[in-house]
Design a protein around this motif. Structure first.
Motif, PDB file in Angstrom:
ATOM      1  N   SER A 218       0.820  -1.215   0.000  1.00  0.00           N
ATOM      2  CA  SER A 218       0.000   0.000   0.000  1.00  0.00           C
ATOM      3  C   SER A 218       0.851   1.261   0.000  1.00  0.00           C
ATOM      4  O   SER A 218       0.485   2.267  -0.627  1.00  0.00           O
ATOM      5  CB  SER A 218      -0.944   0.007   1.202  1.00  0.00           C
ATOM      6  OG  SER A 218      -0.208  -0.033   2.410  1.00  0.00           O
ATOM      7  N   ALA A 219       2.020   1.216   0.683  1.00  0.00           N
ATOM      8  CA  ALA A 219       2.843   2.426   0.814  1.00  0.00           C
ATOM      9  C   ALA A 219       3.356   2.913  -0.532  1.00  0.00           C
ATOM     10  O   ALA A 219       3.426   4.128  -0.774  1.00  0.00           O
ATOM     11  CB  ALA A 219       4.012   2.170   1.758  1.00  0.00           C
ATOM     12  N   VAL A 220       3.744   1.996  -1.410  1.00  0.00           N
ATOM     13  CA  VAL A 220       4.299   2.424  -2.697  1.00  0.00           C
ATOM     14  C   VAL A 220       3.243   3.066  -3.581  1.00  0.00           C
ATOM     15  O   VAL A 220       3.573   3.730  -4.570  1.00  0.00           O
ATOM     16  CB  VAL A 220       4.964   1.241  -3.433  1.00  0.00           C
ATOM     17  CG1 VAL A 220       6.173   0.732  -2.657  1.00  0.00           C
ATOM     18  CG2 VAL A 220       3.968   0.112  -3.679  1.00  0.00           C
ATOM     19  N   ARG A 221       1.971   2.893  -3.228  1.00  0.00           N
ATOM     20  CA  ARG A 221       0.888   3.533  -3.993  1.00  0.00           C
ATOM     21  C   ARG A 221       0.446   4.850  -3.375  1.00  0.00           C
ATOM     22  O   ARG A 221      -0.241   5.641  -4.017  1.00  0.00           O
ATOM     23  CB  ARG A 221      -0.311   2.587  -4.092  1.00  0.00           C
ATOM     24  CG  ARG A 221      -0.040   1.302  -4.864  1.00  0.00           C
ATOM     25  CD  ARG A 221      -1.338   0.581  -5.214  1.00  0.00           C
ATOM     26  NE  ARG A 221      -2.062   0.187  -4.017  1.00  0.00           N
ATOM     27  CZ  ARG A 221      -1.993  -1.026  -3.464  1.00  0.00           C
ATOM     28  NH1 ARG A 221      -1.210  -1.954  -4.005  1.00  0.00           N
ATOM     29  NH2 ARG A 221      -2.706  -1.321  -2.376  1.00  0.00           N
ATOM     30  N   ASP A 222       0.829   5.071  -2.111  1.00  0.00           N
ATOM     31  CA  ASP A 222       0.397   6.277  -1.407  1.00  0.00           C
ATOM     32  C   ASP A 222       1.382   7.420  -1.630  1.00  0.00           C
ATOM     33  O   ASP A 222       2.507   7.225  -2.101  1.00  0.00           O
ATOM     34  CB  ASP A 222       0.266   5.995   0.091  1.00  0.00           C
ATOM     35  CG  ASP A 222      -0.832   4.985   0.394  1.00  0.00           C
ATOM     36  OD1 ASP A 222      -1.732   4.835  -0.450  1.00  0.00           O
ATOM     37  OD2 ASP A 222      -0.769   4.341   1.460  1.00  0.00           O
ATOM     38  N   ASP A 223       0.955   8.628  -1.245  1.00  0.00           N
ATOM     39  CA  ASP A 223       1.790   9.815  -1.386  1.00  0.00           C
ATOM     40  C   ASP A 223       2.628   9.979  -0.121  1.00  0.00           C
ATOM     41  O   ASP A 223       2.235  10.650   0.832  1.00  0.00           O
ATOM     42  CB  ASP A 223       0.917  11.046  -1.621  1.00  0.00           C
ATOM     43  CG  ASP A 223       1.754  12.307  -1.840  1.00  0.00           C
ATOM     44  OD1 ASP A 223       2.952  12.162  -2.164  1.00  0.00           O
ATOM     45  OD2 ASP A 223       1.207  13.407  -1.677  1.00  0.00           O
TER      46      ASP A 223
ATOM     47  N   ASP B 193       8.672   5.057  -1.659  1.00  0.00           N
ATOM     48  CA  ASP B 193       8.249   4.721  -3.012  1.00  0.00           C
ATOM     49  C   ASP B 193       8.909   3.425  -3.467  1.00  0.00           C
ATOM     50  O   ASP B 193       9.571   2.736  -2.692  1.00  0.00           O
ATOM     51  CB  ASP B 193       8.559   5.875  -3.970  1.00  0.00           C
ATOM     52  CG  ASP B 193      10.025   6.285  -3.954  1.00  0.00           C
ATOM     53  OD1 ASP B 193      10.887   5.445  -3.581  1.00  0.00           O
ATOM     54  OD2 ASP B 193      10.323   7.446  -4.308  1.00  0.00           O
ATOM     55  N   LEU B 194       8.747   3.084  -4.748  1.00  0.00           N
ATOM     56  CA  LEU B 194       9.241   1.824  -5.264  1.00  0.00           C
ATOM     57  C   LEU B 194      10.769   1.733  -5.174  1.00  0.00           C
ATOM     58  O   LEU B 194      11.327   0.670  -4.865  1.00  0.00           O
ATOM     59  CB  LEU B 194       8.780   1.636  -6.714  1.00  0.00           C
ATOM     60  CG  LEU B 194       8.990   0.247  -7.324  1.00  0.00           C
ATOM     61  CD1 LEU B 194       8.304  -0.827  -6.496  1.00  0.00           C
ATOM     62  CD2 LEU B 194       8.474   0.226  -8.761  1.00  0.00           C
ATOM     63  N   THR B 195      11.450   2.850  -5.425  1.00  0.00           N
ATOM     64  CA  THR B 195      12.916   2.840  -5.330  1.00  0.00           C
ATOM     65  C   THR B 195      13.370   2.588  -3.902  1.00  0.00           C
ATOM     66  O   THR B 195      14.327   1.832  -3.657  1.00  0.00           O
ATOM     67  CB  THR B 195      13.485   4.179  -5.830  1.00  0.00           C
ATOM     68  OG1 THR B 195      13.066   4.393  -7.186  1.00  0.00           O
ATOM     69  CG2 THR B 195      15.007   4.178  -5.784  1.00  0.00           C
ATOM     70  N   ARG B 196      12.669   3.206  -2.951  1.00  0.00           N
ATOM     71  CA  ARG B 196      13.003   2.980  -1.543  1.00  0.00           C
ATOM     72  C   ARG B 196      12.704   1.536  -1.142  1.00  0.00           C
ATOM     73  O   ARG B 196      13.432   0.938  -0.346  1.00  0.00           O
ATOM     74  CB  ARG B 196      12.218   3.943  -0.656  1.00  0.00           C
ATOM     75  CG  ARG B 196      12.642   5.411  -0.772  1.00  0.00           C
ATOM     76  CD  ARG B 196      14.116   5.598  -0.553  1.00  0.00           C
ATOM     77  NE  ARG B 196      14.439   6.936  -0.033  1.00  0.00           N
ATOM     78  CZ  ARG B 196      15.653   7.378   0.183  1.00  0.00           C
ATOM     79  NH1 ARG B 196      16.691   6.598  -0.105  1.00  0.00           N
ATOM     80  NH2 ARG B 196      15.872   8.584   0.664  1.00  0.00           N
TER      81      ARG B 196
END
Length: 377
Positions: free
Chosen positions: A355-360, A364-367
């Protein structure tokens, strides 16, 4: 004799900051807190929580039908407050200000009100909310608990320095009596914003930054943060903050007298069926000798001894974050400590990653790729 080392040039960190990187402190903080006061939890079974607390080395200062206050042997405030609640959860930390005027200054700057603390604690409190939505108390003027007896530090023979003759060394297999609360570690999806908030509001300063390997240009992902008491040395970290896919408690740490207390206290816990998460070892950042345990509600707690103390002249160190870089010596870091052992916690964290990689937020995906690389390092 006190030994002074330039620890930022050896094992403490790989290097200092590069031009333009985070300075690790605020230019004009609202106040400067003096320490972490206590941590607050909610748990449904207070008797079970208290049983573990005594085996871990706490003393009960207050017990009612609704809450338990746990203290260490040092003078000061209680270390942990546990209130009865429907679910086990970490509520938030309380920081100790130098005086009531600091609490009032912080309240005025943030547009909040002060109020009297409960009679069992005393003093004045202001309650804020950090960027992750967690309540954070700042307190002053508390009732000072008297010092209690603790385990004596043993007399050691080190090499040719012989201090003990015609006497044996027999540490008791008993709870490692807690002296004081040392630090709390929190995970945040808004790591940079939360870090800056704590530095600006409470005058905390960073001892060490860690970054994901190959992602230093994106900034740090973990910070070990200490109180600023000027020339008076303070713990390497009173608080640590790490970027992650959820906003949560990671662990808290409590000082005991020495390695024998940690080891014998660990045997006492093990014999009573409690779960060791990771240890015994010695950390790199902070240098503490550590031993991590899970309480019956799944919270990670640490015994530690022999930690670093820094004054406010040391600038932050910078190093890559790796699983193998968590300790100078000791057993390999466990999946349980990293939160990736099969179970409820790892399942919750996996859902949070998705869910986190879709949230603001900052995760993100790199992290995510960087974090997965850390767990495999």
């Amino acid at each position: 004799m006190t030994q002074h080392l330039d620890t930022h040039r050896d094992l403490h960190s790989d290097q200092g900051a590069l031009r333009g990187e985070h300075p690790g402190r605020a230019k004009n903080p609202i106040i400067k807190v003096r320490d972490l006061a206590w941590l607050e939890f909610e748990k449904p079974d207070l008797a079970r929580a208290e049983t573990f607390a005594h085996a871990f080395g706490f003393t009960t200062e207050l017990r009612t039908d609704r809450e338990v206050h746990l203290r260490g042997a040092d003078s000061g405030t209680v270390c942990v407050i546990i209130r009865r609640g429907p679910h086990s959860r970490f509520v938030g930390p309380a920081f100790a200000a130098h005086d009531v005027a600091d609490v009032e200054r912080l309240a005025a700057a943030t547009g909040t009100l002060t109020h009297a603390s409960p009679d069992s604690i005393g003093g004045v409190t202001v309650e804020l909310v950090d960027p992750a939505g967690m309540p954070v108390r700042v307190v002053a003027g508390m009732r000072d608990l008297p010092e209690q007896p603790t385990q004596p530090v043993h007399t050691f023979n080190f090499g040719r320095e012989v201090l003990r003759t015609n006497a044996t060394q027999r540490p008791s297999r008993e709870p490692a009596r807690i002296q004081r609360l040392g630090h709390v570690v929190l995970q945040s999806t808004t790591y940079r914003r939360s870090l800056d908030w704590y530095l600006e509001h409470f005058g905390l300063i960073v001892s060490d930054f860690l970054y994901y390997p190959g992602q230093r240009e994106r900034g740090p992902t973990m910070s070990f943060i200490r109180c600023d008491q000027g020339a008076t040395p303070t713990d390497h970290h009173t608080m640590a903050m790490v970027l992650g896919p959820s906003d949560r408690y990671v662990h808290s740490a409590y000082q005991v007298s020495d390695l024998d207390a940690i080891a014998a206290g660990g045997e006492y816990l093990r014999e009573r069926g409690f779960q060791r998460s990771w240890g015994i070892g010695r950390h790199i950042q902070g240098s503490q000798i550590f031993d991590y345990w899970r309480d019956p509600d799944g919270f990670l707690v640490e015994h530690f001894s022999d930690g670093d103390l820094f004054d406010n002249t040391l600038e932050p160190g910078w190093a890559p974050m790796t699983a193998s870089g968590l300790a100078q010596w000791g057993p390999p870091v466990t999946k349980d400590f990293l939160g990736i052992a099969p179970g409820k916690e790892s399942l919750r964290e996996l859902r949070s990653m998705l869910s986190a990689v879709r949230d603001d937020n900052e995760f993100d995906l790199t992290r995510l790729r960087g974090l997965l690389k850390v767990t495999r390092s």
